[in-house]
Design an enzyme around this catalytic site. Structure first.
Site, PDB file in Angstrom:
ATOM      1  N   ASP A  90       0.855  -1.179   0.000  1.00  0.00           N
ATOM      2  CA  ASP A  90       0.000   0.000   0.000  1.00  0.00           C
ATOM      3  C   ASP A  90       0.895   1.235   0.000  1.00  0.00           C
ATOM      4  OD1 ASP A  90      -2.212   1.574   0.006  1.00  0.00           O
ATOM      5  OD2 ASP A  90      -2.790   1.165   2.079  1.00  0.00           O
ATOM      6  N   ASP A 125      -3.489   7.383  -3.743  1.00  0.00           N
ATOM      7  CA  ASP A 125      -4.785   7.962  -4.070  1.00  0.00           C
ATOM      8  C   ASP A 125      -5.318   8.754  -2.882  1.00  0.00           C
ATOM      9  OD1 ASP A 125      -4.963   5.471  -2.721  1.00  0.00           O
ATOM     10  OD2 ASP A 125      -7.101   5.402  -3.122  1.00  0.00           O
ATOM     11  N   CYS A 275     -14.243 -24.474  17.416  1.00  0.00           N
ATOM     12  CA  CYS A 275     -13.485 -24.506  16.172  1.00  0.00           C
ATOM     13  C   CYS A 275     -12.538 -25.689  16.248  1.00  0.00           C
ATOM     14  CB  CYS A 275     -12.719 -23.189  16.013  1.00  0.00           C
ATOM     15  SG  CYS A 275     -11.546 -23.140  14.643  1.00  0.00           S
ATOM     16  N   CYS A 277      -9.526 -25.695  14.371  1.00  0.00           N
ATOM     17  CA  CYS A 277      -8.232 -25.290  13.819  1.00  0.00           C
ATOM     18  C   CYS A 277      -7.126 -25.774  14.755  1.00  0.00           C
ATOM     19  CB  CYS A 277      -8.179 -23.777  13.632  1.00  0.00           C
ATOM     20  SG  CYS A 277      -7.917 -22.832  15.152  1.00  0.00           S
ATOM     21  N   CYS A 280      -7.314 -24.225  18.305  1.00  0.00           N
ATOM     22  CA  CYS A 280      -8.434 -24.644  19.147  1.00  0.00           C
ATOM     23  C   CYS A 280      -8.375 -26.123  19.499  1.00  0.00           C
ATOM     24  CB  CYS A 280      -9.751 -24.293  18.458  1.00  0.00           C
ATOM     25  SG  CYS A 280      -9.970 -22.501  18.248  1.00  0.00           S
TER      26      CYS A 280
END
Length: 463
Positions: A90, A125, A275, A277, A280
């Site tokens: 960015d 911008d 979860c 994952c 977890c």
């Protein structure tokens, strides 16, 4: 542009694409974790191991730190961060939106991005926020477009992004999209939308993004700046956004917030980790609360759940079920449902982009009556030509021996040739009791069919 981005599959306005960069190709939709060069909560190397195919960092922060700046120029951005895949940078527009001013010139920061070999560089911008006066929005858009014109004229070896601004004025967004497309940018981010997402103004977000997409056309890859929460990925993809960036995985972790596709929870107020994952699975809720690595581990969970959702979006596009996922996700919050309904109003635009043949149509809510498949059939039903005695029935086993034609009836489509009963979308799975939206659409279609065939004599037997 066709050499940089190849569309592989489509569903609604969404698509699976292949974006080629100097450091390899990535498949979209894609989530780019944001890396703070000063405070990488998760190292870029680990981000890659977790499944992040591309990351995004801030060239302005690197440029303002003399030590980092020198290292980036001497060693290159990829060596500096320790990431071998594509990196987008960015320009400092975020800092400009927060602080109102930054200490760098537009071409200076763009040349710096080229020098450190960013894969996708972004011109500086003007990130116009929502709801400003039209005069301000036009003035700042003019400045942005002047800078884009300067940037597009530069020789470069990397991809160049052309941000689309215009505040909350759809006509300005569409104009900005056409302008960026005309300059031949490799990628077009839709900027200035973070305040809309933070305020749950998803209806306005749809207006802004769809307007930008109409200006950009269907071939340009689109990055939705600041879209980092997993609950929004399906909606963003359905509008045709290909890239997202997430700082939320780290920012929310520092605040003790646990991401899910339905929303955000405070870890301290939870009892269980719902979860599977790696994080977890490793911890119980109390163990995670007590862990000295809690913030980092929570960030890892947040990123795992986000990357998983993007994969699910891609799978849904591939099998033609993105609308089904979109409906499920948009019921996580009333304002998300507002966004879905607003997108449904763009049915004609979606229909032009959507593929005509898929697997099975599931009618699960009133919003399904807004699907492109329903609108497409409504537009075409008048083409059916009928003569003599015509039976319209909801019973596939009905006796049609004394009729010249038999049409089956199923909301929300209404009457359709029985020969098409096993083809998409008439193989739709629908509730036994149709809702009002499905009934009304089916009845409109039946009236249109009868009007288009004034010489035919209709018998209607609908349970």
């Amino acid at each position: 542009m066709p050499d940089r981005f190849e569309i592989l599959h489509k569903d609604l306005a969404g698509r699976i694409g292949r974006l080629s960069t100097p450091h390899g190709s990535v498949e979209t939709p894609l989530l780019m974790p944001v890396v703070n060069p000063h405070l990488p909560l998760i190292s870029p190397e680990e981000l890659g191991l977790m499944g992040a195919g591309m990351i995004i960092t801030n060239s302005y922060i690197i440029n303002q730190d003399q030590e980092l700046r020198i290292k980036a120029i001497e060693r290159g951005l990829h060596d500096l961060l320790g990431f071998s895949g594509p990196i987008m940078t960015d320009s400092g527009a975020f800092q400009l939106s927060v602080y109102g001013d930054i200490d760098v010139l537009p071409l200076e920061i763009l040349d710096f991005q080229f020098a450190i070999k960013s894969d996708i560089s972004v011109p500086l911008d003007i990130p116009t926020p929502p709801d400003v006066s039209r005069e301000r929005a036009e003035l700042e858009l003019n400045t942005t477009e002047m800078r884009l014109q300067e940037a597009a004229s530069l020789k470069r070896e990397v991809l160049l992004a052309g941000p689309v601004q215009g505040s909350t004025y759809p006509d300005l967004r569409e104009r900005a999209g056409r302008f960026a497309r005309g300059l031949g940018f490799d990628l077009c981010p839709v900027g200035g939308v973070v305040p809309l997402m933070e305020a749950y103004r998803f209806r306005d977000l749809v207006d802004v993004v769809v307007a930008a997409k109409k200006g950009l056309g269907s071939g340009v890859p689109v990055h939705l700046f600041g879209a980092g929460h997993p609950m929004i990925f399906a909606l963003a993809a359905a509008m045709g956004c290909d890239l997202f960036d997430s700082a939320a995985y780290a920012l929310y972790a520092r605040e003790g917030r646990y991401l899910t596709v339905q929303g955000t929870r405070k870890l301290a107020e939870m009892k269980y980790l719902p979860c599977s994952c790696p994080v977890c699975q490793k911890y119980t809720h109390q163990e995670l609360m007590d862990s000295p690595q809690r913030t980092k581990e929570l960030a890892r969970h947040n990123l795992y759940i986000s990357l998983q959702e993007v994969k699910l979006v891609r799978q849904s596009i591939r099998e033609g079920s993105l609308w089904d996922l979109l409906e499920a996700r948009c019921r996580s919050h009333p304002r998300m449902l507002d966004g879905l309904k607003r997108l449904g109003r763009e049915g004609q635009w979606l229909e032009r982009l959507d593929t005509a043949s898929k697997s099975t149509f599931f009618y699960t809510s009133q919003e399904a009556s807004l699907r492109p498949e329903v609108l497409r059939y409504a537009r075409r039903i008048g083409r059916i030509s009928l003569e003599g005695e015509v039976l319209i029935t909801s019973d596939p086993a009905a006796d049609s021996s004394r009729f010249d034609n038999m049409l089956l009836y199923k909301p929300p489509f209404g009457p359709y040739p029985r020969e098409l009963a096993e083809t998409y979308p008439f193989n739709a799975e629908v509730p036994e009791q149709a809702d009002s939206a499905a009934k009304e659409q089916a009845e409109r279609n039946m009236r249109e069919l009868m009007t288009a065939n004034p010489e035919a004599r209709f018998s209607i037997r609908i349970e």
